[in-house]
Write a protein that holds these residues in place. Structure first.
Motif, mmCIF file in Angstrom:
data_model
loop_
_atom_site.group_PDB
_atom_site.id
_atom_site.type_symbol
_atom_site.label_atom_id
_atom_site.label_comp_id
_atom_site.label_asym_id
_atom_site.label_seq_id
_atom_site.Cartn_x
_atom_site.Cartn_y
_atom_site.Cartn_z
ATOM 1 N N HIS A 144 40.221 -81.532 60.523
ATOM 2 C CA HIS A 144 41.978 -81.783 61.054
ATOM 3 C C HIS A 144 41.683 -82.147 62.101
ATOM 4 C CE1 HIS A 144 44.187 -78.535 58.609
ATOM 5 N NE2 HIS A 144 43.636 -79.429 58.291
ATOM 6 N N ALA A 145 40.489 -82.400 62.650
ATOM 7 C CA ALA A 145 40.398 -82.748 64.044
ATOM 8 C C ALA A 145 40.352 -84.209 63.843
ATOM 9 C CB ALA A 145 38.922 -82.069 64.757
ATOM 10 N N LYS A 146 39.410 -85.460 62.743
ATOM 11 C CA LYS A 146 39.068 -86.073 62.839
ATOM 12 C C LYS A 146 40.668 -86.707 62.868
ATOM 13 C CE LYS A 146 34.757 -85.778 62.179
ATOM 14 N NZ LYS A 146 33.368 -84.614 61.078
ATOM 15 N N ALA A 147 41.286 -85.854 61.422
ATOM 16 C CA ALA A 147 42.479 -86.689 61.359
ATOM 17 C C ALA A 147 43.521 -86.605 62.189
ATOM 18 C CB ALA A 147 43.405 -85.531 59.997
ATOM 19 N N PHE A 148 43.817 -85.883 62.997
ATOM 20 C CA PHE A 148 44.610 -85.917 64.232
ATOM 21 C C PHE A 148 43.870 -87.506 65.417
ATOM 22 C CE2 PHE A 148 45.857 -81.629 63.616
ATOM 23 C CZ PHE A 148 47.267 -81.872 62.780
ATOM 24 N N GLN A 149 42.886 -87.607 65.043
ATOM 25 C CA GLN A 149 42.147 -88.236 66.081
ATOM 26 C C GLN A 149 42.513 -89.655 65.705
ATOM 27 O OE1 GLN A 149 40.214 -87.230 69.177
ATOM 28 N NE2 GLN A 149 40.471 -89.851 69.357
ATOM 29 N N ARG A 150 42.539 -89.891 63.821
ATOM 30 C CA ARG A 150 43.184 -90.989 63.376
ATOM 31 C C ARG A 150 44.365 -91.181 63.713
ATOM 32 N NH1 ARG A 150 40.883 -93.510 59.770
ATOM 33 N NH2 ARG A 150 42.874 -93.733 58.113
ATOM 34 N N MET A 151 45.196 -90.447 63.935
ATOM 35 C CA MET A 151 46.468 -90.386 64.391
ATOM 36 C C MET A 151 46.912 -91.230 66.255
ATOM 37 S SD MET A 151 48.109 -87.326 62.105
ATOM 38 C CE MET A 151 50.052 -87.399 63.331
ATOM 39 N N LEU A 152 46.402 -90.108 66.608
ATOM 40 C CA LEU A 152 46.029 -90.316 67.997
ATOM 41 C C LEU A 152 45.225 -92.127 68.387
ATOM 42 C CD1 LEU A 152 46.884 -89.993 70.762
ATOM 43 C CD2 LEU A 152 44.334 -88.988 71.160
ATOM 44 N N ASP A 153 44.595 -92.109 67.608
ATOM 45 C CA ASP A 153 43.670 -94.307 68.008
ATOM 46 C C ASP A 153 45.423 -95.159 67.368
ATOM 47 O OD1 ASP A 153 41.608 -92.841 69.090
ATOM 48 O OD2 ASP A 153 40.723 -93.078 66.817
ATOM 49 N N ARG A 154 46.199 -94.634 66.531
ATOM 50 C CA ARG A 154 47.093 -95.404 65.881
ATOM 51 C C ARG A 154 47.678 -96.172 66.838
ATOM 52 N NH1 ARG A 154 45.329 -95.033 59.204
ATOM 53 N NH2 ARG A 154 43.551 -95.618 59.455
ATOM 54 N N LEU A 155 48.361 -94.897 67.520
ATOM 55 C CA LEU A 155 49.672 -95.142 68.104
ATOM 56 C C LEU A 155 49.494 -96.148 69.079
ATOM 57 C CD1 LEU A 155 50.431 -91.540 69.691
ATOM 58 C CD2 LEU A 155 51.373 -92.443 67.269
ATOM 59 N N ASP A 156 50.385 -96.910 69.886
ATOM 60 C CA ASP A 156 50.115 -98.298 70.294
ATOM 61 C C ASP A 156 50.392 -97.070 71.548
ATOM 62 O OD1 ASP A 156 53.396 -97.761 71.295
ATOM 63 O OD2 ASP A 156 53.182 -99.864 68.825
ATOM 64 N N THR A 157 50.860 -97.812 73.082
ATOM 65 C CA THR A 157 51.211 -97.975 74.199
ATOM 66 C C THR A 157 52.255 -96.968 74.016
ATOM 67 O OG1 THR A 157 49.657 -99.028 75.240
ATOM 68 C CG2 THR A 157 50.718 -97.524 76.310
#
Ligand SMILES: [Fe+2]
Ligand SMILES: [Fe+2]
Length: 285
Positions: free
Chosen positions: A124-137
């Protein structure tokens, strides 16, 4: 570890998993279940429901009463990016937490479940990190938007239904873990609890679309270990809900929301079905 200590430990975990279910569920409704982010959050919420279920089923076998009030989920609500960062931190903290609990437990099944809670929290931590990384500013700095267009009184009615259906659902899940009566009763109750989650979503989505936080406070529920007493309480609660939903269906404001009308019609039929099923279970006890 003594059984009462084990029950207390698992109950603390159950409350944490419950908090995660609610947080990801509410966030999913806020984004919209049909958006990519909302859909991912809904998947996470469902996985947390399984986490809750494994712990609850163990508690039932240990004759422990499950603690069904959620813990607090600490998060920074100021932007999407900060919310997701809070989720990453929360899930990361659970990895050593569950691993250290698993080390203290002898029972192989309980140990495996706790280890699994650890490695799935890591996922879950990694999946949320991926979601965060994919957000634009822009996405990261903003929050989902909602428009308040429902009349206040109608919104309050929907909130009452969210809280009532949530209580119905928790009570059923509790009974499925605790009540004797064999696996068929347990499964029947869990099956109905899942349907209640859908009913709950129908009300909660409209509440969230209107910019309000759904009322998942949960009322008092039966803690009886006698199947007949417990099921009768649930049946009465369901009958009262169906009566209220019939009235809600007839309201003028309801008629203005085609999606709600469709969902309420289905809910009413399914509630009638559930009522008949519980009646049958009671006759066989
Ligand atoms: Fe979890
Ligand atoms: Fe998790």
């Amino acid at each position: 570890m003594r059984t009462n200590e084990l029950i207390d430990m698992l109950n603390r975990d159950l409350r944490e998993e419950h908090a995660a279910v609610l947080r990801y569920l509410i966030h999913s409704y806020t984004e919209g279940e049909d958006t990519p982010m909302g859909a991912k959050l809904l998947t996470r919420a469902r996985e947390e429901m399984w986490h809750m279920h494994w712990l609850g089923a163990i508690l039932g076998r240990l004759d422990g009463e499950p603690e069904l009030s959620p813990a607090e989920y600490p998060y920074d609500p100021s932007s999407r990016g900060r919310i997701l960062q809070s989720y990453v931190t929360y899930e990361q903290n659970l990895v050593p937490h569950y691993n250290s609990e698993a080390e203290k437990v002898e029972d192989p099944h309980i140990k495996r479940v706790l280890e699994r809670e650890a490695w799935e929290s890591d996922f879950h931590a990694k999946a949320f990190q991926r979601m965060l990384d994919r957000l634009d500013t822009t996405e990261a700095d903003s929050l989902p938007e909602a428009e308040a267009d429902l009349p206040r009184e109608f919104l309050d009615t929907l909130q009452r239904e969210v809280a009532a259906k949530y209580t119905e659902m928790l009570e059923h899940i509790r009974h499925s873990w605790i009540l004797p009566g064999g696996s068929s009763l347990g499964w029947g109750l869990m099956d109905q609890a899942m349907e209640k989650m859908r009913h709950l979503a129908h009300f909660a989505e409209d509440v969230v679309e209107n910019g309000a936080e759904p009322d998942f406070s949960g009322g008092d529920y039966s803690r009886s270990s006698d199947p007949a007493t417990a099921l009768r309480t649930s049946l009465k609660r369901l009958q009262e809900a169906r009566e209220r939903h019939r009235e809600l269906r007839a309201e003028e404001e309801t008629g203005k929301h085609a999606g709600l009308v469709l969902n309420l019609d289905l809910t009413l039929k399914q509630e009638q079905f559930q009522e008949a099923e519980i009646g049958d279970w009671l006759r066989k006890i």
